[in-house]
Design an enzyme around this catalytic site. Structure first.
Site, PDB file in Angstrom:
ATOM      1  N   ASN A  12       0.049  38.901  23.700  1.00  0.00           N
ATOM      2  CA  ASN A  12      -0.914  39.612  22.862  1.00  0.00           C
ATOM      3  C   ASN A  12      -2.226  39.651  23.646  1.00  0.00           C
ATOM      4  OD1 ASN A  12      -2.722  40.472  20.951  1.00  0.00           O
ATOM      5  ND2 ASN A  12      -2.125  38.980  19.385  1.00  0.00           N
ATOM      6  N   LYS A  19      -3.057  35.833  24.323  1.00  0.00           N
ATOM      7  CA  LYS A  19      -2.307  34.808  23.586  1.00  0.00           C
ATOM      8  C   LYS A  19      -0.847  34.991  23.949  1.00  0.00           C
ATOM      9  CE  LYS A  19      -5.276  34.977  19.574  1.00  0.00           C
ATOM     10  NZ  LYS A  19      -5.366  35.842  18.422  1.00  0.00           N
ATOM     11  N   ARG A 104       2.427  42.985  22.123  1.00  0.00           N
ATOM     12  CA  ARG A 104       1.811  43.547  20.933  1.00  0.00           C
ATOM     13  C   ARG A 104       0.941  44.728  21.376  1.00  0.00           C
ATOM     14  NH1 ARG A 104      -3.469  41.687  17.750  1.00  0.00           N
ATOM     15  NH2 ARG A 104      -3.232  43.068  15.981  1.00  0.00           N
ATOM     16  N   HIS A 193      -1.786  45.553  11.406  1.00  0.00           N
ATOM     17  CA  HIS A 193      -1.114  44.310  10.989  1.00  0.00           C
ATOM     18  C   HIS A 193       0.343  44.578  10.580  1.00  0.00           C
ATOM     19  CE1 HIS A 193      -5.268  42.600   9.553  1.00  0.00           C
ATOM     20  NE2 HIS A 193      -4.996  42.147  10.775  1.00  0.00           N
ATOM     21  N   HIS A 221      -2.600  40.469   3.539  1.00  0.00           N
ATOM     22  CA  HIS A 221      -2.799  39.767   4.818  1.00  0.00           C
ATOM     23  C   HIS A 221      -4.287  39.475   4.930  1.00  0.00           C
ATOM     24  CE1 HIS A 221      -2.053  39.090   9.262  1.00  0.00           C
ATOM     25  NE2 HIS A 221      -3.375  39.210   9.208  1.00  0.00           N
ATOM     26  N   GLY A 223      -6.788  37.414   6.853  1.00  0.00           N
ATOM     27  CA  GLY A 223      -7.229  36.567   7.962  1.00  0.00           C
ATOM     28  C   GLY A 223      -8.676  36.906   8.228  1.00  0.00           C
ATOM     29  N   ARG A 254     -16.058  42.688   9.054  1.00  0.00           N
ATOM     30  CA  ARG A 254     -16.001  44.147   8.819  1.00  0.00           C
ATOM     31  C   ARG A 254     -16.240  44.455   7.349  1.00  0.00           C
ATOM     32  NH1 ARG A 254     -10.255  44.415  11.434  1.00  0.00           N
ATOM     33  NH2 ARG A 254     -10.777  43.487  13.429  1.00  0.00           N
ATOM     34  N   ARG A 297     -13.642  28.502   4.726  1.00  0.00           N
ATOM     35  CA  ARG A 297     -13.864  27.068   4.453  1.00  0.00           C
ATOM     36  C   ARG A 297     -15.339  26.780   4.265  1.00  0.00           C
ATOM     37  NH1 ARG A 297      -9.938  25.763   9.387  1.00  0.00           N
ATOM     38  NH2 ARG A 297     -10.942  27.698   9.945  1.00  0.00           N
ATOM     39  N   GLY A 343      -4.665  33.427   7.664  1.00  0.00           N
ATOM     40  CA  GLY A 343      -5.532  32.237   7.566  1.00  0.00           C
ATOM     41  C   GLY A 343      -6.088  31.961   6.187  1.00  0.00           C
ATOM     42  N   VAL A 344      -6.686  32.964   5.564  1.00  0.00           N
ATOM     43  CA  VAL A 344      -7.257  32.776   4.225  1.00  0.00           C
ATOM     44  C   VAL A 344      -6.139  32.751   3.178  1.00  0.00           C
ATOM     45  CG1 VAL A 344      -8.781  33.792   2.476  1.00  0.00           C
ATOM     46  CG2 VAL A 344      -9.429  33.892   4.895  1.00  0.00           C
ATOM     47  N   GLY A 345      -5.236  33.715   3.257  1.00  0.00           N
ATOM     48  CA  GLY A 345      -4.176  33.828   2.251  1.00  0.00           C
ATOM     49  C   GLY A 345      -3.284  32.598   2.191  1.00  0.00           C
ATOM     50  N   GLU A 397       3.611  36.665  13.415  1.00  0.00           N
ATOM     51  CA  GLU A 397       3.671  37.933  14.142  1.00  0.00           C
ATOM     52  C   GLU A 397       4.396  37.783  15.476  1.00  0.00           C
ATOM     53  OE1 GLU A 397      -0.631  38.292  12.935  1.00  0.00           O
ATOM     54  OE2 GLU A 397      -0.204  40.404  13.276  1.00  0.00           O
TER      55      GLU A 397
HETATM   56  P1  AMP Z   1      -6.508  34.418  10.925  1.00  0.00           P
HETATM   57  O1  AMP Z   1      -7.289  35.634  11.379  1.00  0.00           O
HETATM   58  O2  AMP Z   1      -5.262  34.754  10.184  1.00  0.00           O
HETATM   59  O3  AMP Z   1      -6.298  33.410  12.015  1.00  0.00           O
HETATM   60  O4  AMP Z   1      -7.460  33.689   9.845  1.00  0.00           O
HETATM   61  C1  AMP Z   1      -8.648  33.072  10.215  1.00  0.00           C
HETATM   62  C2  AMP Z   1      -9.476  32.772   8.980  1.00  0.00           C
HETATM   63  O5  AMP Z   1      -8.720  31.985   8.053  1.00  0.00           O
HETATM   64  C3  AMP Z   1     -10.727  31.942   9.235  1.00  0.00           C
HETATM   65  O6  AMP Z   1     -11.808  32.754   9.615  1.00  0.00           O
HETATM   66  C4  AMP Z   1     -10.979  31.278   7.883  1.00  0.00           C
HETATM   67  O7  AMP Z   1     -11.794  32.133   7.086  1.00  0.00           O
HETATM   68  C5  AMP Z   1      -9.608  31.231   7.245  1.00  0.00           C
HETATM   69  N1  AMP Z   1      -9.080  29.854   7.131  1.00  0.00           N
HETATM   70  C6  AMP Z   1      -8.385  29.159   8.056  1.00  0.00           C
HETATM   71  N2  AMP Z   1      -8.069  27.932   7.575  1.00  0.00           N
HETATM   72  C7  AMP Z   1      -8.564  27.860   6.326  1.00  0.00           C
HETATM   73  C8  AMP Z   1      -8.569  26.855   5.285  1.00  0.00           C
HETATM   74  N3  AMP Z   1      -7.990  25.669   5.467  1.00  0.00           N
HETATM   75  N4  AMP Z   1      -9.180  27.152   4.120  1.00  0.00           N
HETATM   76  C9  AMP Z   1      -9.772  28.359   3.930  1.00  0.00           C
HETATM   77  N5  AMP Z   1      -9.799  29.329   4.854  1.00  0.00           N
HETATM   78  C10 AMP Z   1      -9.203  29.097   6.034  1.00  0.00           C
END
Ligand code: AMP
Length: 411
Positions: A12, A19, A104, A193, A221, A223, A254, A297, A343-345, A397
């Site tokens: 990626n 990555k 990717r 995504h 999704h 993140g 964004r 967080r 990440g958030v979900g 992914e």
């Molecule tokens: P991703 O782009 O899927 O890697 O998601 C990254 C985002 O996930 C980060 O910017 C955080 O906002 C969120 N995140 C990651 N770990 C946690 C957690 N334990 N609790 C809440 N939000 C998280």
């Protein structure tokens, strides 16, 4: 391809990062959610700077993480450094066990609806899409060219972020603007995504004990980038990102949906040029623009301390999410599941709780104790009585790219 070639390297390539994961596809189903079959994972970041960093974890060889710092000039140097790390554990790119490299690629336009073996003609077509994906496709192309130079004999496959969304009906994909202008400049909703939406919608069906064809799923999704999709019977029928990944949900940096006239206003009244507007909406908006933080967080921590800006940012984020759940419920007519991922979900229970709160009339609810449980596995968080399953389904992914790559080279 040799009969013993069962490994896929997934790359990626971003503008200043690469990555990667090396997976053994012998038993692909066992890979999901666990390290089994995942031989090595890593990341090269800050390519082109003095402080480049390579973090390599050879999972097959005990999993001791190795970090190297020092200048890595370009993608070629980065891939050579990755190849060296892999070789140190007997997993080098020259191994006969390597079946293919899966790349990717962010934008496949309308042309690429499936994973595609890369040749010069395919590369030319990906290059032709640079005007609609100026931030992403050039880095993907550099990664592909570099990998092809290292292993010219090996099948290399492009897996497109847009491909899963090419099933959208024309009335969902077309913007209501002048048709000739839109067509001349390839302006339409493409969605992104896609590997995540494909993987998560399929896993959600499996969690319900059903085939993908039998279920309608809303995938969220969430993140740092975030997108929603409506998936009917395994096929995407609408998604929130558009021509670019800027449209739709509130994201880390964004804005998501915005009146397009805001951009004219910023130019005419605030005196900004295109690049400044682009930077404002893509990098300085969303959660970071609203409250100065883009990590959920940190935002939750501030809310717990009574911070009103963080609370407002959270409320705006949730309000947008709810609007998409409502819209896609109407688009699908019948919703079997809402799946949270990324990440958030996957991690932020308060986001899941707030997004579904008040939707009982739509058959959606979250059970507080199930929602609080932490796990790497797909799981239901709705109470038994709820008509719609609400689920947390960790995305993968890299595994999806590896599976699509491996399936294609074995076809
Ligand atoms: P991703 O782009 O899927 O890697 O998601 C990254 C985002 O996930 C980060 O910017 C955080 O906002 C969120 N995140 C990651 N770990 C946690 C957690 N334990 N609790 C809440 N939000 C998280």
């Amino acid at each position: 391809m040799s009969a013993t070639a069962t490994r896929v390297l997934v790359l990626n390539s971003g503008s200043s990062s690469v990555k990667y994961q090396l997976l053994d596809m012998t038993d692909a189903e066992s890979i999901g959610g666990s390290a089994a079959g995942r031989l090595a994972v890593g990341l090269v970041e800050r390519i082109g700077e003095e402080t480049s960093r390579l973090v390599h974890t050879p999972l097959a060889a005990g999993g001791e993480k190795r970090e190297t710092e020092g200048p890595i000039a370009d993608h070629e140097a980065a891939l050579k450094a990755v190849a060296k790390e892999l070789a140190a554990d007997g997993l080098g790119l020259d191994s006969p066990e390597l079946a293919a490299i899966g790349h990717r690629v962010v934008h496949g336009g309308l042309k690429f609806t499936e994973p595609t073996v890369i040749d010069e003609a395919v590369l030319t077509e990906i290059e032709r899409l640079v005007p609609v994906a100026p931030l992403h496709n050039p880095a993907n192309i550099t990664g592909i060219r570099t990998a092809r130079a290292l292993r010219p004999d090996l099948p290399q496959v492009a897996v497109f972020d847009t491909a899963f969304h090419t099933t959208m009906p024309e009335y969902a994909a077309r913007y209501a603007i002048d048709v000739a202008t839109a067509d001349a400049h390839r302006i339409r909703r493409y969605g992104f995504h896609g590997t995540s939406h494909a993987y998560v919608s399929r896993k959600t069906a499996a969690l319900l004990g059903k085939a993908p064809e039998e279920v309608n799923v809303i995938v969220l999704h969430l993140g740092n980038g975030a997108s929603a999709s409506a998936v009917r019977g395994g096929r995407c029928v609408d998604t929130s990102m558009g021509l670019t990944p800027l449209e739709g949900l509130v994201m880390g940096t964004r804005s998501g949906d915005i009146d397009p006239a805001v951009t004219f206003h910023l130019k005419r009244v605030a005196g900004m040029d295109e690049d400044e507007v682009d930077t404002l909406l893509n990098k300085k908006s969303g959660l970071i623009g609203l409250c100065g933080d883009n990590d959920m967080r940190e935002i939750r921590r501030r809310i717990d301390e009574g911070d009103e800006r963080a609370q407002l940012a959270f409320d705006i984020y949730i309000h947008r999410l709810k609007k998409y759940i409502g819209a896609y419920s109407a688009v699908l007519g019948r919703v079997d599941a809402v799946a949270f991922t990324a990440g958030v979900g996957e991690n932020a229970a308060p986001v899941r709780e707030a997004a579904v709160a008040g939707l009982e009339e739509m058959g959606m609810a979250v059970d507080a104790s199930l929602n609080a449980l932490r796990s790497e596995e797909p799981r239901l968080i709705s109470p038994d009585y709820a008509r719609v399953a609400v689920a947390v389904v960790p995305t993968d992914e890299e595994l999806e790219i590896a599976q699509q790559t491996y399936a294609l080279v074995n076809a």
